[in-house]
Design a protein around this motif. Structure first.
Motif, mmCIF file in Angstrom:
data_model
loop_
_atom_site.group_PDB
_atom_site.id
_atom_site.type_symbol
_atom_site.label_atom_id
_atom_site.label_comp_id
_atom_site.label_asym_id
_atom_site.label_seq_id
_atom_site.Cartn_x
_atom_site.Cartn_y
_atom_site.Cartn_z
ATOM 1 N N PRO A 115 0.816 -1.229 0.000
ATOM 2 C CA PRO A 115 0.000 0.000 0.000
ATOM 3 C C PRO A 115 0.845 1.273 0.000
ATOM 4 N N HIS A 116 2.127 1.144 0.280
ATOM 5 C CA HIS A 116 3.041 2.290 0.331
ATOM 6 C C HIS A 116 3.471 2.600 -1.111
ATOM 7 N N VAL A 117 2.522 3.066 -1.885
ATOM 8 C CA VAL A 117 2.741 3.208 -3.324
ATOM 9 C C VAL A 117 3.727 4.336 -3.612
ATOM 10 N N VAL A 118 3.834 5.264 -2.681
ATOM 11 C CA VAL A 118 4.799 6.342 -2.882
ATOM 12 C C VAL A 118 6.219 5.768 -2.996
ATOM 13 N N GLY A 119 6.435 4.587 -2.423
ATOM 14 C CA GLY A 119 7.746 3.945 -2.520
ATOM 15 C C GLY A 119 8.094 3.594 -3.956
ATOM 16 N N CYS A 120 7.104 3.149 -4.710
ATOM 17 C CA CYS A 120 7.318 2.860 -6.135
ATOM 18 C C CYS A 120 7.614 4.149 -6.876
ATOM 19 N N GLU A 172 -5.953 -1.140 2.856
ATOM 20 C CA GLU A 172 -4.538 -1.332 2.560
ATOM 21 C C GLU A 172 -4.248 -2.827 2.512
ATOM 22 N N GLN A 173 -3.835 -3.289 1.345
ATOM 23 C CA GLN A 173 -3.618 -4.726 1.156
ATOM 24 C C GLN A 173 -2.149 -4.982 0.845
ATOM 25 N N THR A 174 -1.584 -5.952 1.538
ATOM 26 C CA THR A 174 -0.142 -6.164 1.454
ATOM 27 C C THR A 174 0.247 -7.436 0.708
ATOM 28 N N PRO A 447 4.582 9.814 8.638
ATOM 29 C CA PRO A 447 3.658 9.215 7.688
ATOM 30 C C PRO A 447 2.565 8.486 8.435
ATOM 31 N N GLY A 448 1.517 8.284 7.745
ATOM 32 C CA GLY A 448 0.335 7.834 8.439
ATOM 33 C C GLY A 448 0.288 6.388 8.844
ATOM 34 N N VAL A 512 -20.001 3.299 12.032
ATOM 35 C CA VAL A 512 -18.824 3.070 11.190
ATOM 36 C C VAL A 512 -18.133 4.402 10.971
ATOM 37 N N GLY A 513 -16.826 4.398 11.069
ATOM 38 C CA GLY A 513 -16.068 5.634 10.847
ATOM 39 C C GLY A 513 -14.590 5.405 11.101
ATOM 40 N N GLY A 514 -13.848 6.490 11.096
ATOM 41 C CA GLY A 514 -12.411 6.397 11.369
ATOM 42 C C GLY A 514 -11.580 6.832 10.180
ATOM 43 N N PHE A 515 -10.295 6.625 10.321
ATOM 44 C CA PHE A 515 -9.383 7.056 9.261
ATOM 45 C C PHE A 515 -9.581 6.218 8.004
ATOM 46 N N LYS A 516 -9.587 6.906 6.878
ATOM 47 C CA LYS A 516 -9.558 6.179 5.620
ATOM 48 C C LYS A 516 -8.161 5.585 5.424
ATOM 49 N N PRO A 517 -8.117 4.423 4.797
ATOM 50 C CA PRO A 517 -6.788 3.875 4.505
ATOM 51 C C PRO A 517 -6.059 4.761 3.478
ATOM 52 N N PHE A 518 -4.803 4.585 3.361
ATOM 53 C CA PHE A 518 -3.907 5.176 2.337
ATOM 54 C C PHE A 518 -3.514 6.630 2.583
ATOM 55 N N TYR A 519 -4.434 7.447 3.155
ATOM 56 C CA TYR A 519 -4.166 8.886 3.169
ATOM 57 C C TYR A 519 -3.015 9.270 4.095
ATOM 58 N N ARG A 520 -2.758 8.456 5.074
ATOM 59 C CA ARG A 520 -1.643 8.797 5.965
ATOM 60 C C ARG A 520 -0.342 8.110 5.528
ATOM 61 N N LEU A 521 -0.459 7.234 4.548
ATOM 62 C CA LEU A 521 0.710 6.471 4.104
ATOM 63 C C LEU A 521 1.329 7.063 2.844
ATOM 64 N N ASN A 522 0.494 7.676 2.047
ATOM 65 C CA ASN A 522 0.965 8.222 0.763
ATOM 66 C C ASN A 522 0.552 9.686 0.671
ATOM 67 N N PRO A 523 1.430 10.550 0.214
ATOM 68 C CA PRO A 523 1.086 11.971 0.114
ATOM 69 C C PRO A 523 0.206 12.230 -1.103
ATOM 70 N N PRO A 524 -0.371 13.420 -1.177
ATOM 71 C CA PRO A 524 -1.027 13.807 -2.413
ATOM 72 C C PRO A 524 -0.038 13.664 -3.568
#
Lengths: 660, 595
Positions: A115-120, A172-174, A447-448, A512-524
């Motif tokens: 899920p850390h797509v910014v790494g790619c 986020e799927q690994t 990072p998130g 149901v609620g909480g942080f969405k996945p991805f947004y804290r792991l990858n920047p805009p």
């Protein structure tokens, strides 16, 4: 649908992509698909492939596939280097192993945590930047690529990465496409997280319960924190991942058959029978391909991994006590000064602050690269949420105190928090939603992914190795900071708690609620270009610190009777040793070879010493090894010969000797 | 699948033809009938008239071993099949024989016993023990009730050559009794950029890598007074005759070291996932678990057969029945150790001179050994027999060290082998040392029994392994009782038995959730199952209650030598059936009527 390659690639890469029965069985995707809004602007598999093809047009780069995955995707390897000169090895024509003839190398691996797509993006961006600069004649880069090879594997686990782009609902799927029984109940994928509030994000669900394990946070009631028994706190909620208990085993969303995680499939600190770790170490084709590539390339001197398990902002610590054990599990004391220095240089170039603690890997790639592959191994997250002031007037001067603040009324009542817009009191960036550039400092802050175990779902209920690090207080502080940053940048990264009807809790209030996945792991996505430069600058600098070998004080003394003593000092004049101490300990590092040989017409008989010696390791900053031979020389007149030093991770050197 | 691709090179082909003739002779001279007549007075414990006569007093190379397997499967089509799990690095087949009574039950549902051998290829008699086992099971099936019941209820998977390339290397290339332990993948052992450039040198060209000595009046060695081929150290102040120069070899790559980079150098038995550690922790690991592809292919075969409930992996030497764990930091659970103890203690009696031991505490630490993988990751009870022990030379413990007391070994060599175990010292020219002498133990003496002792080794070790196999779980329904509780309401109690030593689930299996639970189900048209309970005793004082899916009780384990009571309360009447379905312990069925 998962797309298997595209036609244009075939002619360029000479690959024939065949649907195997395996890829038909597992590669096709029964799950609903779409396009993940959190990853808008990021390169999916097809786009990565296109950019790899584009790079290959340059004479500075070549590309090939290391392996085809079960899903029919290629694991691309880019090789950057000087196409004309490279490194001319003195034995280039001999039977020497091929990779000994290639220049010393960097290996850069992106996106090991799928899920850390910014790494790619960063790994690929580094390649693109180096090629562009070399093409433009940038002297520093041209010289760098003349001296070194750079191998780049931007996306080592493309099946897993692609799930994050295409497989709804978003989480986020690994793992790759291997069917796995994640809860070890002998059924596969029978209880995945499920979309309950219709927003396509897998977040959390909280069940109102006066004997619950969590309470609303004092500062921001959207956040939930575990109750502290030492303070006799009372809970208001039980917290689960957004799921129905499909298999009625009391656990929620614990088996989505998430596959095998590349970054949990390596040999160091491997977790047996763990979720995502695979049937055994290096079980997956993509893991084997990357690891075999590394072993087949002894010229690799430095490994840089893009991963949340950063060790540049949070360097590994040596432990003199622990390293006495036969099995090494901590950075060796002898290596610490070097890794500390290079990490500090990275921090200076990067300019980020307030980095998160790094999670400890289990079967991770970057730890393998040091502990089992014996190379310098550095790891960079690339990005994390910058520290952002709270929207209201009062400021928190200490993250750790956040959780302790006493201004609120957490009485166990569910509090639906204000929406993101209302929270923001800073000037929003015009037009900014997801990807609002310029709201925060570029590259600062945590990072998130590692934060917020309490209010975020990541990779199913079991969580991932990247969560749960740091104290509860610092996690909560990170979550508050993330909310501030979302507000400041008008990013809808949090789903407000909304009630739903849940079949497993018929008479209870469930939200149901909480942080969405991805947004804290990858920047805009707009932020990505600014992340490339510091990495490239640092790589060039590290290149300057890699060992430079000189043959100093080469001397020939005549001892009479055609006997000569030949001496020299093989000296490393650079900052870094010829290999990490872990390279020597693990025996994975390659020693230097020193050879004394006669030129044509000069026959050397070795009276003392062997023709070839090896030097296991030379320190940096003048580390040296004296060499000495006594030879009897026969043959024609004008006896001469040469001294040679070679090894896969250095540029070979030689000097002429005359026997007179 | 039979693949006839086993002619590797000419010498082997010739050897194979010679072998074929040899096998043929036994069968051609006398017809089976004559043979039976001649053997009216039978030597007990073996087949009277084997369909495939094999001499068990000699060793067989890859091609010969392949041929014996092919002949056996051809001779016993209903009991044996041969397949390859893949090709080795050097293109040899990794043969597996599956042996069971194929006419009785589904092979994949019978408790399976795995046998492999010679993962260390120099430990060559391991292959003969595995082959003898296959031969014995097939040839005795028609005349022994025990063997018949074994093949009815069990299936044997036998992979006799785990390192077929290195087996032939041992036969046909210069070696010692201890080489090659490795596979033959090229590895740059000395990390100088040249691969396999400094292997051993057979200076006298006899196929044996022996020792080098040089005449030296000031040397510290002399010939043994009784056994002149044996070198012994001189006493303080005594005049010596020789200096020893180590194994036959030359520094081929001029780096001052002799034979430091031959083929391979990895240890295939440090290649298994459980507790794997890299080469620096112990010599031998290759890149990562199953980086030796022969092992990976075998593991794929085994992993696809969860019915395997017991395993034996033969090695030499030292006379040991070894169990794990391999590392001192590792532990096997107490319940599992009790099972090993029952098996191992009997084995030590069947095999005089052999000791029942565990690897980590009694031998040396092994990280990533095969038997740990079997036990800790598959939950399978596994032994390694270290074949042959110097005890057997004179049936005494005076030579119990590895290789034994050298004097006793030399005496055996002189008076029982008549000098056949040694190469007498002879002079050769060494490129660096000049005139030296080479001589010493042949590669086929030391770790391997001589021919006249081989068959007994094969038989006794097989006997232990067959006992182990016989003790795999085997479930049955001892009885079913029905009791009418009310009109149309019955209590049905089934008594499930596992009379064998080994449980359906080892303790580690239960802990790691490796094998699905045993399923005990009741079925009948119109039968409604209200509740089920199970207990280890008739009064159900410690019962487990099954409210969810009571018609299919999931029993986590059927322990060794245990009875388990399963009781249903059902409504309805008429015919019903009970089935017990286990992965590792077979199946059992019962039919009855409720009235």
């Amino acid at each position: 649908m998962i797309l298997i390659g595209n036609g244009a690639r075939h002619s360029i890469f000479g690959l024939i992509l065949i649907f195997s029965t395996f890829s038909l069985a597992f590669g096709q995707d029964a799950a609903p698909t779409g396009s993940n809004p959190a990853l808008a602007g990021y390169a999916d598999y097809n786009e990565v492939t296109r950019r790899v093809q584009e790079l290959e047009k340059s004479s500075w780069a070549s590309a090939r596939s290391l392996v085809q995955t079960a899903g029919g995707r290629e694991v691309w390897l880019l090789t950057l280097g000087d196409p004309r000169e490279g490194c001319v090895h003195p034995f280039a024509d001999g039977p020497l192993t091929v990779s000994f003839k290639e220049p010393p190398a960097f290996l850069i691996v992106g996106n090991v945590h799928a899920p850390h797509v910014v790494g790619c993006e960063i790994a690929l961006g580094i390649a693109e930047d180096l090629v562009a600069k070399a093409t433009a004649g940038d002297e520093g880069v041209v010289n760098f690529l003349k001296r070194f090879t750079v191998y780049v594997i931007p996306s080592p686990t493309p099946d897993a990465t692609e799930k994050n782009f295409t497989r709804r609902p978003w989480r986020e799927q690994t793992g790759n496409l291997r069917p796995t029984d994640d809860d070890r109940d002998f059924e596969i994928g029978e209880d995945p997280p499920s979309e309950l509030n219709g927003d396509d994000w897998i977040t959390m669900m909280r069940v109102h319960d006066d004997l619950g394990t969590h309470r609303a946070h004092d500062q921001d009631p959207r956040l939930l924190v575990p109750v502290d028994p030492k303070k006799n706190e009372r809970g208001a909620f039980r917290l689960f991942v957004e799921a129905v208990d499909s298999d009625k085993d009391g656990s929620f969303g614990e088996d989505a058959s998430d596959g095998v995680d590349f970054n949990r499939n390596h040999t160091f600190n491997y977790k047996y029978f763990g979720k995502g770790s695979g049937p055994h170490q290096v079980s997956e084709p993509e893991t084997r391909a990357v690891v075999d590539f590394a072993f087949d390339h002894p010229n690799i001197a430095v490994v840089l991994t893009m991963t949340p398990e950063d060790n540049l902002f949070k360097p590994w610590r040596a432990n003199a006590q622990a390293e006495r054990e036969a099995i090494k599990t901590t950075l060796l004391t002898a290596d610490a000064p070097f890794t500390d220095f290079l990490a500090e240089r990275f921090r200076n170039l990067h300019g980020g602050k307030d980095a998160l603690e790094s999670p400890k890997g289990e079967g991770s790639f970057s730890e393998w690269a040091y502990f089992h592959y014996g190379r310098w191994s550095f790891a960079s997250r690339g990005w994390w949420i910058p520290k952002t002031d709270p929207p209201k007037a009062e400021k928190l001067d200490d993250d750790a105190k956040t959780d302790e603040s006493k201004d609120a009324s957490a009485d166990g009542l569910p509090a639906i928090g204000p929406n993101a817009g209302a929270l923001a009191n800073q000037d929003p960036q015009p037009g900014a939603r997801r990807g609002g550039a310029g709201g925060g400092r570029r590259g600062g802050g945590p990072p998130g992914d590692a934060s917020g175990a309490a209010t975020s779902a990541s990779d199913g209920a079991a969580g991932s190795a990247r969560e749960g690090q740091g104290s509860q207080a610092s996690q909560t502080a990170q979550e508050l900071n993330a909310l501030n940053w979302f507000a400041a940048n008008q990013i809808e990264g949090f789903v407000d708690w909304t009630p739903i009807v849940h079949p497993d809790f018929p008479n209870q209030t469930v939200e149901v609620g909480g942080f969405k996945p991805f947004y804290r792991l990858n920047p805009p996505a707009e932020t990505i270009p600014s992340l490339i430069g510091p990495h490239v600058a640092w790589l060039l600098e590290v290149g300057g610190h890699l060992p430079t070998i000189e043959l100093r004080d080469a001397k020939v003394e005549s001892l009479g009777a055609n006997l000569f003593r030949v001496t020299c000092k093989v000296t490393n004049t650079s900052f870094l040793p010829t290999m990490p101490e872990m390279g020597r300990v693990s025996r994975e590092g390659y020693p230097l070879q020193v050879i004394l040989e006669g030129n044509q017409g000069s026959k050397l008989e070795f009276i003392e010493g062997s023709q070839r010696n090896s030097i296991s390791r030379l320190d940096g900053l003048g580390g040296n090894a004296e060499q000495s031979w006594i030879v009897r020389v026969s043959g024609e007149a004008n006896f001469s010969g040469r001294l040679l030093v070679y090894g896969p991770t250095i540029t070979p050197v030689e000097t002429k000797v005359e026997f007179k | 699948m039979l693949i006839n691709q086993y002619f590797v090179n000419l010498p082997q082909q010739i050897a194979r033809l010679a072998m074929a003739l040899c096998i043929a002779c036994g069968g051609l001279n006398v017809s089976a009938q004559d043979d039976a007549a001649r053997q009216i007075y039978k030597a007990v414990g073996g087949p009277t008239t084997p369909r495939v006569p094999v001499h068990w007093n000699r060793y067989y190379d890859y091609a010969e071993t392949t041929e014996i397997m092919q002949k056996l499967t051809a001779a016993f089509p209903n009991l044996a099949k041969l397949e390859s799990v893949g090709k080795s690095y050097d293109d040899r087949e990794m043969w597996v024989m599956t042996i069971t009574n194929f006419e009785h039950g589904d092979e994949r549902r019978k408790p399976g016993f795995w046998i492999d051998a010679s993962i260390h290829a120099n430990e060559i008699q391991a292959t003969e023990v595995a082959m003898y086992t296959a031969w014995f099971l097939l040839e005795m099936h028609g005349e022994n009730e025990f063997v018949q019941s074994l093949l009815r209820d069990r299936v044997f998977y036998i992979l006799p050559m785990m390192s077929p390339d290195s087996r032939d290397h041992h036969f046909y290339e210069p070696n010692t009794t201890s080489s090659p332990r490795t596979g033959l993948r090229p590895v740059d052992d000395d990390r100088d950029g040249y691969v396999d450039e400094d292997t051993v040198n057979d200076l006298d060209g006899d196929g044996h890598i022996t020792q080098m000595r040089i005449r030296d009046p000031n040397g510290r060695w002399k010939a043994h007074p009784k056994y002149p081929n044996l070198m012994i150290q001189v006493e303080e102040g005594e005049q010596g005759e020789f200096t020893l120069l180590g194994s036959e070899g030359i520094d081929n790559d001029n780096d001052g070291r002799i034979a430091e980079d031959g083929p391979g150098s990895y240890d295939p038995n440090r290649d298994w996932p459980w507790n794997w550690q890299p080469n620096y922790v112990q010599r031998g690991a290759y890149r990562y678990p199953f980086s030796v592809l022969e092992n990976r292919m075998m593991a794929d075969f085994v992993s696809a057969r969860p019915n395997i409930a017991g395993a034996q992996t033969y090695h030499n030497t030292g006379g040991m029945l070894l169990r794990g764990p391999g590392a001192k930091t590792d532990r096997y659970q107490q319940a599992d150790l009790q099972v090993y103890d029952v098996l191992g203690q009997l084995g030590a009696q069947l095999l005089p001179g052999y000791r029942y031991m565990n690897v980590a505490e009694d031998l040396y630490e092994v990280w990533g050994g095969e038997i740990d993988w079997f036990h800790q990751m598959l939950g399978v009870f596994t032994f390694t027999n270290e074949l042959f022990t110097s005890y057997l030379l004179f049936h005494s413990q005076d030579a119990s060290a590895f290789g034994g007391n050298r004097d006793r070994q030399a005496m055996f060599e002189q008076y029982l082998l008549f000098g056949d175990g040694l190469v007498p010292w002879k002079e050769v020219e060494h490129p660096v040392y000049g005139k030296v002498e080479v001589g010493g133990m042949k590669k086929n003496w030391g770790r391997q029994p001589p021919g006249f002792m081989l068959q007994e080794e094969c038989h006794r070790n097989m006997a232990f392994t067959l006992y182990h196999a016989d003790q795999m779980p085997l479930v049955s329904i001892q009885s079913v009782e029905t009791k009418r509780l009310a009109d149309g309401v019955f209590e049905v109690t089934a008594l499930i038995e596992n009379p064998k030593v080994i449980p359906t689930h080892s303790a580690v299996d239960l802990q790691q959730k490796i094998t699905r639970p045993n399923l005990v189900s009741i079925q009948g048209e119109g039968l409604a199952v209200a509740l089920a309970r199970s207990s280890s005793e008739m009064l159900f004082r410690n019962a487990t209650v099954y409210e969810k899916d009571p018609q299919e009780v999931r029993l986590r384990n059927l322990p060794g030598r245990s009875l388990t009571y399963v009781r249903w309360i059902v409504s309805g009447s008429g015919p019903f059936s009970i089935s017990v379905d286990t992965v590792k312990g077979g199946q059992a069925n019962y039919s009855g009527t409720l009235e």
